[in-house]
Design an enzyme around this catalytic site. Structure first.
Site, PDB file in Angstrom:
ATOM      1  N   ASP A 295      14.941  22.967  15.554  1.00 31.28           N
ATOM      2  CA  ASP A 295      14.680  22.438  16.605  1.00 31.28           C
ATOM      3  C   ASP A 295      15.171  22.659  17.902  1.00 31.28           C
ATOM      4  OD1 ASP A 295      14.773  19.736  18.618  1.00 31.28           O
ATOM      5  OD2 ASP A 295      16.005  18.079  16.572  1.00 31.28           O
ATOM      6  N   ARG A 297      14.385  20.628  20.889  1.00 26.71           N
ATOM      7  CA  ARG A 297      14.603  19.475  21.813  1.00 26.71           C
ATOM      8  C   ARG A 297      15.467  19.978  22.931  1.00 26.71           C
ATOM      9  NH1 ARG A 297      13.893  14.152  18.381  1.00 26.71           N
ATOM     10  NH2 ARG A 297      14.879  16.255  17.366  1.00 26.71           N
TER      11      ARG A 297
END
Length: 363
Positions: A295, A297
Protein backbone atom coordinates in the site's frame (compact mmCIF):
# COMPACT_ATOMS: atom_id res chain seq x y z
CA UNK A 1 13.10 39.15 -5.87
CA UNK A 2 13.54 35.84 -7.70
CA UNK A 3 11.58 34.37 -10.58
CA UNK A 4 13.33 31.00 -10.33
CA UNK A 5 11.19 28.01 -9.32
CA UNK A 6 11.59 26.75 -5.76
CA UNK A 7 12.28 23.09 -4.97
CA UNK A 8 8.59 22.11 -4.91
CA UNK A 9 8.09 23.64 -8.35
CA UNK A 10 11.24 21.99 -9.66
CA UNK A 11 10.04 18.62 -8.40
CA UNK A 12 6.74 19.15 -10.22
CA UNK A 13 8.72 19.87 -13.40
CA UNK A 14 10.85 16.78 -12.85
CA UNK A 15 7.79 14.53 -12.52
CA UNK A 16 6.33 15.96 -15.69
CA UNK A 17 9.63 15.50 -17.54
CA UNK A 18 9.92 11.88 -16.44
CA UNK A 19 6.36 11.12 -17.53
CA UNK A 20 7.18 12.51 -21.00
CA UNK A 21 10.42 10.54 -21.26
CA UNK A 22 12.63 13.60 -20.75
CA UNK A 23 15.73 13.03 -18.58
CA UNK A 24 16.44 15.00 -15.41
CA UNK A 25 19.61 15.56 -13.38
CA UNK A 26 20.03 14.70 -9.71
CA UNK A 27 22.96 16.23 -7.87
CA UNK A 28 24.45 15.70 -4.43
CA UNK A 29 27.81 16.67 -2.95
CA UNK A 30 29.68 16.85 -6.23
CA UNK A 31 28.02 13.74 -7.69
CA UNK A 32 25.57 14.04 -10.57
CA UNK A 33 23.45 11.48 -12.41
CA UNK A 34 21.18 11.58 -15.42
CA UNK A 35 17.83 9.88 -14.69
CA UNK A 36 15.25 8.55 -17.13
CA UNK A 37 12.08 6.60 -16.39
CA UNK A 38 12.37 3.04 -17.69
CA UNK A 39 8.66 3.09 -18.54
CA UNK A 40 8.80 6.16 -20.80
CA UNK A 41 12.30 5.60 -22.20
CA UNK A 42 12.53 5.70 -26.00
CA UNK A 43 15.04 3.81 -28.15
CA UNK A 44 16.62 6.96 -29.61
CA UNK A 45 17.21 8.43 -26.15
CA UNK A 46 18.74 5.15 -25.01
CA UNK A 47 21.26 5.39 -27.85
CA UNK A 48 21.99 9.01 -26.95
CA UNK A 49 22.66 7.99 -23.35
CA UNK A 50 24.94 5.18 -24.49
CA UNK A 51 26.86 7.76 -26.48
CA UNK A 52 27.88 9.50 -23.25
CA UNK A 53 30.35 6.67 -22.65
CA UNK A 54 29.45 6.00 -19.00
CA UNK A 55 28.11 2.86 -17.33
CA UNK A 56 24.35 2.52 -17.57
CA UNK A 57 22.53 1.31 -14.46
CA UNK A 58 18.93 0.16 -14.30
CA UNK A 59 17.61 0.77 -10.79
CA UNK A 60 14.68 -1.29 -9.50
CA UNK A 61 13.07 -1.74 -6.08
CA UNK A 62 13.85 -4.71 -3.87
CA UNK A 63 10.28 -5.94 -4.44
CA UNK A 64 10.90 -6.17 -8.19
CA UNK A 65 14.38 -7.56 -7.61
CA UNK A 66 12.91 -10.36 -5.49
CA UNK A 67 10.62 -11.35 -8.36
CA UNK A 68 13.56 -11.36 -10.79
CA UNK A 69 15.87 -13.22 -8.37
CA UNK A 70 18.30 -10.29 -8.49
CA UNK A 71 20.39 -9.38 -5.45
CA UNK A 72 19.34 -6.14 -3.74
CA UNK A 73 22.64 -5.23 -2.09
CA UNK A 74 21.33 -1.75 -1.27
CA UNK A 75 18.47 -3.06 0.86
CA UNK A 76 15.43 -1.34 -0.60
CA UNK A 77 16.67 -1.35 -4.19
CA UNK A 78 18.95 -3.09 -6.67
CA UNK A 79 21.30 -1.42 -9.15
CA UNK A 80 21.59 -3.59 -12.25
CA UNK A 81 24.48 -3.15 -14.67
CA UNK A 82 23.02 -2.81 -18.16
CA UNK A 83 24.51 -5.40 -20.54
CA UNK A 84 26.24 -3.91 -23.58
CA UNK A 85 23.73 -5.53 -25.92
CA UNK A 86 20.62 -4.71 -23.86
CA UNK A 87 18.05 -2.77 -25.87
CA UNK A 88 14.85 -1.00 -25.04
CA UNK A 89 12.88 -4.26 -24.87
CA UNK A 90 15.28 -5.70 -22.29
CA UNK A 91 14.95 -2.62 -20.10
CA UNK A 92 11.16 -2.59 -20.29
CA UNK A 93 11.04 -6.34 -19.70
CA UNK A 94 12.94 -5.92 -16.43
CA UNK A 95 10.83 -2.94 -15.35
CA UNK A 96 7.41 -4.28 -16.35
CA UNK A 97 6.23 -7.73 -15.18
CA UNK A 98 3.60 -8.03 -17.93
CA UNK A 99 5.55 -10.75 -19.76
CA UNK A 100 7.19 -12.42 -16.75
CA UNK A 101 5.39 -15.73 -17.13
CA UNK A 102 6.22 -16.01 -20.83
CA UNK A 103 9.85 -15.01 -20.29
CA UNK A 104 10.67 -15.85 -16.68
CA UNK A 105 14.46 -15.73 -17.20
CA UNK A 106 15.56 -12.11 -17.54
CA UNK A 107 19.17 -12.64 -16.61
CA UNK A 108 21.82 -13.16 -15.82
CA UNK A 109 21.35 -9.95 -13.82
CA UNK A 110 24.46 -8.35 -12.35
CA UNK A 111 23.71 -6.30 -9.24
CA UNK A 112 26.18 -3.60 -8.28
CA UNK A 113 27.31 -3.36 -4.67
CA UNK A 114 30.02 -0.69 -4.67
CA UNK A 115 29.49 3.05 -4.41
CA UNK A 116 26.62 5.09 -3.06
CA UNK A 117 23.01 4.34 -3.97
CA UNK A 118 21.65 7.61 -2.56
CA UNK A 119 20.86 9.26 -5.90
CA UNK A 120 19.43 6.00 -7.24
CA UNK A 121 17.10 5.93 -4.23
CA UNK A 122 15.98 9.48 -4.94
CA UNK A 123 15.40 8.51 -8.58
CA UNK A 124 13.08 5.67 -7.53
CA UNK A 125 11.12 7.96 -5.21
CA UNK A 126 10.68 10.47 -8.02
CA UNK A 127 9.41 7.99 -10.61
CA UNK A 128 7.06 6.53 -8.01
CA UNK A 129 5.68 9.97 -7.21
CA UNK A 130 5.12 10.48 -10.95
CA UNK A 131 2.89 7.34 -10.91
CA UNK A 132 5.31 5.49 -13.19
CA UNK A 133 6.72 2.00 -12.88
CA UNK A 134 9.36 2.14 -10.11
CA UNK A 135 12.40 1.67 -12.32
CA UNK A 136 14.91 4.23 -13.55
CA UNK A 137 17.89 4.30 -15.89
CA UNK A 138 20.68 6.13 -14.05
CA UNK A 139 23.98 7.32 -15.55
CA UNK A 140 26.77 9.23 -13.80
CA UNK A 141 27.78 12.50 -15.45
CA UNK A 142 30.76 14.82 -15.55
CA UNK A 143 30.38 18.58 -15.96
CA UNK A 144 26.73 18.30 -14.89
CA UNK A 145 26.01 22.03 -14.77
CA UNK A 146 27.22 22.60 -18.34
CA UNK A 147 25.41 19.47 -19.54
CA UNK A 148 22.13 20.58 -17.95
CA UNK A 149 22.45 24.09 -19.38
CA UNK A 150 23.30 22.83 -22.87
CA UNK A 151 20.32 20.45 -22.91
CA UNK A 152 17.75 22.49 -20.97
CA UNK A 153 17.33 19.80 -18.29
CA UNK A 154 15.66 20.13 -14.90
CA UNK A 155 18.22 19.87 -12.09
CA UNK A 156 17.16 18.57 -8.68
CA UNK A 157 19.47 18.89 -5.64
CA UNK A 158 18.77 15.63 -3.79
CA UNK A 159 19.32 17.11 -0.32
CA UNK A 160 16.75 19.84 -0.95
CA UNK A 161 14.30 17.36 -2.46
CA UNK A 162 14.56 14.72 0.28
CA UNK A 163 12.24 16.34 2.87
CA UNK A 164 9.56 16.92 0.24
CA UNK A 165 9.73 13.34 -1.04
CA UNK A 166 9.18 12.01 2.49
CA UNK A 167 6.38 14.32 3.62
CA UNK A 168 3.03 15.35 2.22
CA UNK A 169 2.81 18.59 0.31
CA UNK A 170 1.16 21.60 1.93
CA UNK A 171 -2.51 21.79 0.93
CA UNK A 172 -4.50 24.91 0.16
CA UNK A 173 -8.27 25.27 0.16
CA UNK A 174 -9.26 26.46 -3.33
CA UNK A 175 -13.05 26.74 -3.25
CA UNK A 176 -16.16 25.20 -1.73
CA UNK A 177 -19.77 25.35 -2.83
CA UNK A 178 -23.16 23.86 -2.08
CA UNK A 179 -23.82 20.53 -3.81
CA UNK A 180 -27.19 18.78 -3.32
CA UNK A 181 -26.66 15.03 -3.73
CA UNK A 182 -28.72 11.88 -3.82
CA UNK A 183 -27.34 10.95 -0.39
CA UNK A 184 -28.12 14.35 1.10
CA UNK A 185 -29.51 17.58 -0.25
CA UNK A 186 -27.47 19.48 2.35
CA UNK A 187 -24.11 18.80 0.77
CA UNK A 188 -21.01 20.91 0.17
CA UNK A 189 -17.91 20.11 -1.89
CA UNK A 190 -14.49 21.46 -0.85
CA UNK A 191 -11.47 21.38 -3.20
CA UNK A 192 -7.91 21.19 -1.80
CA UNK A 193 -4.85 21.70 -4.02
CA UNK A 194 -1.34 20.56 -3.04
CA UNK A 195 1.51 22.98 -3.63
CA UNK A 196 3.69 20.35 -5.33
CA UNK A 197 1.55 20.17 -8.47
CA UNK A 198 -0.01 16.82 -7.52
CA UNK A 199 -3.63 15.77 -7.83
CA UNK A 200 -6.31 17.77 -6.04
CA UNK A 201 -8.23 16.15 -3.19
CA UNK A 202 -11.87 16.67 -2.22
CA UNK A 203 -13.90 16.87 0.98
CA UNK A 204 -17.63 16.16 0.78
CA UNK A 205 -19.36 17.73 3.78
CA UNK A 206 -22.84 16.51 4.67
CA UNK A 207 -25.02 18.84 6.72
CA UNK A 208 -23.28 21.11 9.21
CA UNK A 209 -21.23 18.79 11.41
CA UNK A 210 -20.08 20.23 14.72
CA UNK A 211 -16.37 20.90 15.11
CA UNK A 212 -16.65 20.34 18.87
CA UNK A 213 -17.46 16.62 18.81
CA UNK A 214 -16.33 13.56 16.82
CA UNK A 215 -17.54 13.76 13.23
CA UNK A 216 -18.60 10.73 11.21
CA UNK A 217 -15.81 10.60 8.63
CA UNK A 218 -14.38 8.41 5.91
CA UNK A 219 -11.05 8.52 4.08
CA UNK A 220 -11.95 7.17 0.64
CA UNK A 221 -9.25 6.61 -1.96
CA UNK A 222 -10.30 7.34 -5.53
CA UNK A 223 -11.27 4.24 -7.50
CA UNK A 224 -12.26 5.03 -11.06
CA UNK A 225 -13.15 1.41 -11.81
CA UNK A 226 -15.27 0.93 -8.69
CA UNK A 227 -16.70 4.39 -8.03
CA UNK A 228 -17.48 5.29 -11.65
CA UNK A 229 -17.70 2.05 -13.62
CA UNK A 230 -19.25 -0.12 -10.90
CA UNK A 231 -16.43 -2.69 -10.99
CA UNK A 232 -17.19 -5.93 -9.20
CA UNK A 233 -13.48 -6.66 -8.56
CA UNK A 234 -13.44 -4.46 -5.44
CA UNK A 235 -15.81 -3.07 -2.81
CA UNK A 236 -14.93 0.61 -3.34
CA UNK A 237 -18.12 1.78 -5.06
CA UNK A 238 -20.44 0.27 -2.44
CA UNK A 239 -18.22 1.67 0.33
CA UNK A 240 -18.39 5.17 -1.18
CA UNK A 241 -22.16 5.07 -1.58
CA UNK A 242 -22.69 3.35 1.77
CA UNK A 243 -20.63 5.93 3.63
CA UNK A 244 -22.45 8.85 2.01
CA UNK A 245 -25.82 7.22 2.69
CA UNK A 246 -24.98 6.74 6.37
CA UNK A 247 -23.85 10.36 6.68
CA UNK A 248 -27.04 11.47 4.97
CA UNK A 249 -29.11 9.32 7.33
CA UNK A 250 -27.38 10.78 10.39
CA UNK A 251 -27.58 14.28 8.94
CA UNK A 252 -23.87 15.09 9.22
CA UNK A 253 -20.45 13.82 8.18
CA UNK A 254 -17.42 14.41 6.00
CA UNK A 255 -16.04 12.13 3.31
CA UNK A 256 -12.51 12.81 2.10
CA UNK A 257 -12.07 11.72 -1.51
CA UNK A 258 -8.31 11.32 -1.88
CA UNK A 259 -6.79 10.95 -5.35
CA UNK A 260 -4.62 7.96 -4.50
CA UNK A 261 -5.88 5.50 -7.09
CA UNK A 262 -4.86 1.86 -6.79
CA UNK A 263 -3.50 2.17 -3.23
CA UNK A 264 -1.38 5.08 -4.34
CA UNK A 265 0.20 3.65 -7.50
CA UNK A 266 -2.06 5.33 -10.06
CA UNK A 267 -4.66 3.97 -12.46
CA UNK A 268 -2.20 2.74 -15.11
CA UNK A 269 -0.24 0.69 -12.58
CA UNK A 270 -3.48 -0.50 -11.01
CA UNK A 271 -4.51 -1.89 -14.40
CA UNK A 272 -1.11 -3.58 -14.64
CA UNK A 273 -1.85 -5.14 -11.26
CA UNK A 274 -5.27 -6.28 -12.52
CA UNK A 275 -3.57 -7.92 -15.48
CA UNK A 276 -1.26 -9.78 -13.11
CA UNK A 277 -4.25 -10.83 -11.01
CA UNK A 278 -5.68 -12.40 -14.17
CA UNK A 279 -2.48 -14.48 -14.26
CA UNK A 280 -3.27 -15.84 -10.80
CA UNK A 281 -1.52 -13.43 -8.41
CA UNK A 282 -3.42 -11.82 -5.55
CA UNK A 283 -3.56 -8.04 -5.09
CA UNK A 284 -0.52 -7.87 -2.78
CA UNK A 285 1.59 -10.21 -4.94
CA UNK A 286 0.70 -8.17 -8.02
CA UNK A 287 1.87 -4.94 -6.38
CA UNK A 288 5.13 -6.59 -5.35
CA UNK A 289 5.81 -7.92 -8.85
CA UNK A 290 5.36 -4.37 -10.15
CA UNK A 291 7.92 -3.17 -7.63
CA UNK A 292 5.55 -1.46 -5.21
CA UNK A 293 4.77 -2.08 -1.55
CA UNK A 294 1.42 -3.50 -0.43
CA UNK A 295 0.00 0.00 0.00
CA UNK A 296 1.66 3.22 -1.18
CA UNK A 297 -1.06 5.61 0.03
CA UNK A 298 -0.38 8.51 2.40
CA UNK A 299 -3.32 9.02 4.76
CA UNK A 300 -1.60 12.04 6.32
CA UNK A 301 -3.29 13.97 3.50
CA UNK A 302 -6.63 13.17 5.11
CA UNK A 303 -5.60 14.41 8.53
CA UNK A 304 -4.32 17.67 7.01
CA UNK A 305 -7.67 18.29 5.33
CA UNK A 306 -9.61 17.46 8.49
CA UNK A 307 -7.54 19.92 10.51
CA UNK A 308 -7.91 22.56 7.81
CA UNK A 309 -11.70 22.14 8.08
CA UNK A 310 -11.59 22.48 11.86
CA UNK A 311 -12.05 18.82 12.90
CA UNK A 312 -9.86 17.20 15.55
CA UNK A 313 -11.87 14.06 16.39
CA UNK A 314 -13.63 11.51 14.18
CA UNK A 315 -15.84 8.48 14.20
CA UNK A 316 -13.98 6.76 11.37
CA UNK A 317 -15.88 4.67 8.84
CA UNK A 318 -13.26 2.07 7.99
CA UNK A 319 -12.23 -1.56 8.08
CA UNK A 320 -8.54 -0.62 7.80
CA UNK A 321 -6.60 -0.34 11.10
CA UNK A 322 -3.79 1.49 9.26
CA UNK A 323 -6.07 4.46 8.71
CA UNK A 324 -6.80 4.60 12.43
CA UNK A 325 -3.13 4.52 13.45
CA UNK A 326 -2.22 7.14 10.84
CA UNK A 327 -4.99 9.47 12.02
CA UNK A 328 -3.95 9.17 15.64
CA UNK A 329 -0.24 9.57 14.85
CA UNK A 330 -0.99 12.88 13.11
CA UNK A 331 -3.09 14.39 15.87
CA UNK A 332 -6.63 13.35 14.86
CA UNK A 333 -8.42 11.47 17.64
CA UNK A 334 -10.35 8.40 16.49
CA UNK A 335 -13.15 8.25 19.03
CA UNK A 336 -14.78 5.23 17.38
CA UNK A 337 -14.25 2.86 14.49
CA UNK A 338 -17.47 2.43 12.53
CA UNK A 339 -17.47 -0.74 10.44
CA UNK A 340 -18.36 -0.49 6.75
CA UNK A 341 -19.00 -4.00 5.47
CA UNK A 342 -20.66 -3.73 2.08
CA UNK A 343 -20.06 -4.79 -1.50
CA UNK A 344 -18.94 -8.42 -1.30
CA UNK A 345 -19.78 -10.44 -4.41
CA UNK A 346 -18.63 -13.52 -6.30
CA UNK A 347 -15.98 -11.53 -8.19
CA UNK A 348 -14.22 -9.95 -5.19
CA UNK A 349 -14.40 -12.61 -2.46
CA UNK A 350 -10.75 -13.58 -2.93
CA UNK A 351 -9.70 -9.92 -3.06
CA UNK A 352 -11.44 -9.20 0.25
CA UNK A 353 -9.91 -12.32 1.79
CA UNK A 354 -6.45 -11.09 0.76
CA UNK A 355 -7.12 -7.66 2.30
CA UNK A 356 -8.05 -9.37 5.56
CA UNK A 357 -5.20 -11.89 5.59
CA UNK A 358 -2.31 -9.74 4.28
CA UNK A 359 -3.34 -6.14 4.97
CA UNK A 360 -5.11 -6.63 8.30
CA UNK A 361 -8.53 -5.33 7.22
CA UNK A 362 -11.24 -6.11 9.75
CA UNK A 363 -13.73 -7.95 7.55
Amino acid sequence: MSFAPDILERLARARSDLRMGVPILLIKEGQAVLVLSAETLKADRLEDVRGLGHELVLTITSRRAETLKARAYDGDLARLALPADAGINWIKGVADPQDDLNKPMKGPLKSLRDGSADLHRTAIKLVKSARLLPSALVVELDNAAAFAMANGLTVIPADLAAPHLETTSPLNSVVHARLPMEAAEAGRLHIFRPEDGGEEHYAIEIGRPSRDEPVLARLHSACFTGDVLGSLKCDCGPQLNGALAQMGSEGAGVLLYLNQEGRGIGLANKMRAYSLQDQGFDTVEANHRLGFEDDERDFRIGSKILREMGFSSVRLLTNNPRKISMMESTGITVAERVALKVGENAHNTAYLATKAAKSGHLL
